[in-house]
Design an enzyme around this catalytic site. Structure first.
Site, PDB file in Angstrom:
ATOM      1  N   GLU A 102      -3.606  -1.653  -9.533  1.00  0.00           N
ATOM      2  CA  GLU A 102      -3.376  -0.213  -9.406  1.00  0.00           C
ATOM      3  C   GLU A 102      -3.589   0.461 -10.758  1.00  0.00           C
ATOM      4  O   GLU A 102      -2.989   0.024 -11.743  1.00  0.00           O
ATOM      5  CB  GLU A 102      -1.950   0.057  -8.903  1.00  0.00           C
ATOM      6  N   HIS A 116       0.404   4.380  -3.772  1.00  0.00           N
ATOM      7  CA  HIS A 116       1.773   3.896  -4.000  1.00  0.00           C
ATOM      8  C   HIS A 116       2.779   5.048  -3.897  1.00  0.00           C
ATOM      9  O   HIS A 116       3.597   5.281  -4.800  1.00  0.00           O
ATOM     10  CB  HIS A 116       1.888   3.212  -5.362  1.00  0.00           C
TER      11      HIS A 116
END
Length: 313
Positions: A262, A281
């Site tokens: 990420e 997220h």
């Protein structure tokens, strides 16, 4: 005055309240500037993080006076708990602060993925009318399979049953006789759970045992019209295997909020994959949950730092 470093986003009103009694460094660029972060924590008594800041031996060595790590959320895979324990550093997650937000995210995914019609915008704008091809399924009467049955999964189950879903779950860490299983179809193995699933939702931490828990083998146990939702932890799903399953039509759809890396790297294996929804997220972060978690975390950190000095010795 005790010093607190905040390296990721947090409700600004709560930060302002923390400044009454603490020297606060609130800098969300620190998560991406390791050198600056290590310098900032050199004289820190507390640090507040989300999931991206790595609280490991390197950071703890750079912060010899650190007493507490406040976690804006519940996942702890970015925090070296053993190293913190060895140094007497208290770790305080914000339990329960975002359960409702994640549950809403999962059920939103179930509704969107089961109906399929929400993928039609581009075809519609191109003048197509794919009505027959996009006749989806209702979630009422379908089976929601929860992999892991902790607090967030239980909140998801409660709301799913209100929508008429049947709920099944697998959690080897929850005693078979625990009262939490009431009304839930309990499974003794992951394979048996996946075999009956219409919607699969993951609710497990990232450990060596759960890394790539959903891989080519487990995906092969799902029905072709099943859908997968991961709002738990990146790395629990083998993204390459998932991409192949979606491209080959062996899975009807997926919604991912967490990833092995990420932000996503250039040329991700997920690029161009059909029937796939990606979000950054964000499942557990709403305006409301951010305020709750921020306040919980501030209170947690304050409670540790306001204890008598001998408690930390």
């Amino acid at each position: 005055m005790p010093k607190i470093v905040i390296s990721e986003f947090m409700d600004e009103r709560v930060v302002a309240n923390l400044e009454d009694g603490f020297a606060v460094v609130f800098d969300t660029t620190l998560v991406d500037d390791r050198g600056a972060l290590l310098a900032a924590v050199a004289d820190a008594d507390g640090i507040i993080v989300r999931n991206r800041t790595q609280v490991n031996a390197e950071l703890l060595d750079a912060a010899p006076g650190l007493k507490v790590v406040g976690r804006l959320g519940v996942g702890l895979d970015n925090i070296d708990l053993a190293a913190c324990g060895a140094r007497g550093v208290t770790v305080k997650p914000a339990h329960g602060g975002n359960a409702g937000s994640v549950a809403e995210y999962v059920l939103t995914g179930a509704l969107i993925l089961r109906r399929q019609a929400f993928f039609s915008s581009q075809a519609m704008l191109a003048g197509e009318w794919p009505r027959q091809a996009l006749i989806g399924r209702e979630i009422a009467g379908s089976i929601l399979a929860l992999v892991g049955f902790g607090a967030i999964a239980r909140e998801t189950a409660r709301r799913a049953m209100a929508l008429g879903m049947r709920v099944a779950a697998y959690d080897p860490h929850l005693d078979p006789g625990a009262p939490e299983w009431a009304g839930i179809e309990r499974h003794d193995s992951l394979f048996s759970l996946l075999a009956v699933a219409d919607v699969v939702s993951l609710h497990v931490p990232l450990t060596e045992a759960t890394r790539h828990l959903i891989d080519g083998d487990t995906l092969g146990r799902l029905k072709p019209d099943a859908v997968l939702i991961n709002a738990a932890r990146g790395g629990t799903v083998d993204e390459t295997a998932l991409a192949h399953a979606l491209r080959d039509g062996r899975l009807a759809g997926a919604m991912l909020d967490v990833f092995e890396q990420e932000p996503l790297p250039a040329g991700s294996v997920l690029e161009g994959v059909p029937n796939l929804i990606l979000t950054p997220h964000i499942a557990g972060v709403t305006e409301e949950s951010n305020a709750r978690i921020s306040q919980m975390t501030a209170d947690n950190v304050r409670s540790v730092l306001e204890q008598p000095a001998e408690v930390h010795s």
